[in-house]
Design a protein around this motif. Structure first.
Motif, PDB file in Angstrom:
ATOM      1  N   ARG A  37      19.022  -2.223  -6.012  1.00 62.40           N
ATOM      2  CA  ARG A  37      19.943  -1.067  -5.775  1.00 62.40           C
ATOM      3  C   ARG A  37      19.374  -0.080  -4.752  1.00 62.40           C
ATOM      4  O   ARG A  37      19.882   0.225  -3.975  1.00 62.40           O
ATOM      5  CB  ARG A  37      20.584  -0.624  -7.126  1.00 62.40           C
ATOM      6  N   CYS A  38      18.234   0.400  -5.460  1.00 61.58           N
ATOM      7  CA  CYS A  38      17.444   1.577  -4.870  1.00 61.58           C
ATOM      8  C   CYS A  38      16.867   0.936  -3.295  1.00 61.58           C
ATOM      9  O   CYS A  38      17.021   1.830  -2.331  1.00 61.58           O
ATOM     10  CB  CYS A  38      16.350   1.967  -5.664  1.00 61.58           C
ATOM     11  N   VAL A  39      16.381  -0.022  -3.262  1.00 63.91           N
ATOM     12  CA  VAL A  39      15.792  -0.157  -2.086  1.00 63.91           C
ATOM     13  C   VAL A  39      17.048  -0.742  -0.864  1.00 63.91           C
ATOM     14  O   VAL A  39      16.811  -0.261   0.149  1.00 63.91           O
ATOM     15  CB  VAL A  39      14.933  -1.582  -2.125  1.00 63.91           C
ATOM     16  N   CYS A  40      18.045  -1.164  -1.306  1.00 68.36           N
ATOM     17  CA  CYS A  40      19.016  -1.448  -0.318  1.00 68.36           C
ATOM     18  C   CYS A  40      19.837  -0.254  -0.059  1.00 68.36           C
ATOM     19  O   CYS A  40      20.133   0.036   1.242  1.00 68.36           O
ATOM     20  CB  CYS A  40      20.267  -2.378  -0.955  1.00 68.36           C
ATOM     21  N   LYS A  82       0.818  -1.180  -0.033  1.00 65.72           N
ATOM     22  CA  LYS A  82       0.119   0.054   0.053  1.00 65.72           C
ATOM     23  C   LYS A  82       0.958   1.157   0.148  1.00 65.72           C
ATOM     24  O   LYS A  82       0.555   2.362  -0.768  1.00 65.72           O
ATOM     25  CB  LYS A  82      -1.021  -0.077   1.146  1.00 65.72           C
ATOM     26  N   ARG A  83       2.011   1.048   1.015  1.00 59.71           N
ATOM     27  CA  ARG A  83       2.924   2.283   0.759  1.00 59.71           C
ATOM     28  C   ARG A  83       3.635   2.500  -0.548  1.00 59.71           C
ATOM     29  O   ARG A  83       3.581   3.705  -1.122  1.00 59.71           O
ATOM     30  CB  ARG A  83       3.998   2.174   1.715  1.00 59.71           C
ATOM     31  N   ILE A 136      11.363   0.945   2.493  1.00 59.86           N
ATOM     32  CA  ILE A 136      11.281  -0.140   1.819  1.00 59.86           C
ATOM     33  C   ILE A 136      10.434   0.352   0.405  1.00 59.86           C
ATOM     34  O   ILE A 136      10.891   0.274  -0.694  1.00 59.86           O
ATOM     35  CB  ILE A 136      10.803  -1.602   2.188  1.00 59.86           C
ATOM     36  N   ALA A 137       9.355   0.693   0.850  1.00 61.35           N
ATOM     37  CA  ALA A 137       8.412   1.113  -0.340  1.00 61.35           C
ATOM     38  C   ALA A 137       9.066   2.259  -1.392  1.00 61.35           C
ATOM     39  O   ALA A 137       9.289   2.209  -2.633  1.00 61.35           O
ATOM     40  CB  ALA A 137       7.124   1.699   0.263  1.00 61.35           C
ATOM     41  N   ARG A 138       9.719   3.247  -0.558  1.00 58.37           N
ATOM     42  CA  ARG A 138      10.401   4.311  -1.233  1.00 58.37           C
ATOM     43  C   ARG A 138      11.445   3.728  -2.195  1.00 58.37           C
ATOM     44  O   ARG A 138      11.607   4.346  -3.294  1.00 58.37           O
ATOM     45  CB  ARG A 138      10.996   5.318  -0.215  1.00 58.37           C
TER      46      ARG A 138
END
Ligand SMILES: [Zn+2]
Length: 220
Positions: free
Chosen positions: A141-144, A49-50, A195-197
């Motif tokens: 890459r982005c989530v880490c 949802k986020r 995480i969502a971002r």
């Protein structure tokens, strides 16, 4: 808080905006992983949802496979990519370590070489595997970066839900419920937001690499 406007059906102008299908893993009688006081199906829905909100804020359209605690077979989740003409598919899951509680971190799966059966079913070609691998690398890459979680890399695996999708598709394992410290983070709203971002940034970066999509997003 104001309720978000319902999205879809869309007029012709809106149709040009790329659509992302967001899948909260498990649901209903299928709880997924259960450990350290957490249940996977609830955590995946909270993160999904986020993610939906972040993708909409980034100017994209979003459809979710489920917005409630409902069960949906994997094939039906994948088939929604074709139904909605999705440009990217993200399935959100939480990991477990079968051999203990030490494993932590995030890993992203893609289906590099869809099986002949899957290709027949979806009408897609092997080319989809290459783009899915790119999407997986960008999202991972982005989530880490965003969460500072251990980067476990991307992995090629023919999970039905991503193999049968008709667009670039990834499955993100957002952390290990079997590790008590990571379980605490996964239940934390601030960490879920990170995480969502991170996933949303990866999806946006991936889509922006397509000239037609970049033009539509730039107009906004
Ligand atoms: Zn799962």
């Amino acid at each position: 808080m104001l309720e978000k406007p319902r999205i879809g059906p869309w007029d012709a102008e809106t149709q040009k905006i790329p659509l992302v299908l967001v899948d909260a893993g498990h649901g209903g009688h299928d709880g997924g992983a259960v450990a350290n006081g957490g249940i996977e199906k609830h955590l995946t829905l909270a993160i999904a949802k986020r993610l939906r909100d972040d993708l909409i804020a980034a100017g994209l359209r979003v459809v979710m496979t489920r917005e409630t605690d409902a069960f949906l077979p994997l094939e039906e989740r994948a088939a929604l990519t074709k139904k909605h003409g999705a440009e990217a598919f993200v399935s959100v899951h939480i990991n477990t370590d079968g051999s203990g509680s030490s494993a932590t971190g995030i890993e992203t799966y893609f289906s590099g070489k869809p099986s002949l059966a899957a290709m027949r079913k979806t009408g897609k070609t092997g080319e989809n595997g290459t783009t899915s691998e790119k999407l997986a690398a960008t999202v991972q890459r982005c989530v880490c970066e965003e969460t500072r979680a251990e980067n476990r890399g991307t992995k090629d695996r023919d999970y039905v839900v991503i193999e049968e999708a008709t667009c670039p598709a990834v499955l993100v394992e957002c952390g290990f419920l079997t590790n008590s410290e990571e379980a605490t983070r996964l239940k934390d709203a601030k960490h879920q937001e990170k995480i969502a971002r991170g996933i949303a940034s990866g999806v946006k970066l991936f889509l922006q690499a397509k000239p037609a999509v970049a033009a539509v997003l730039a107009e906004k």
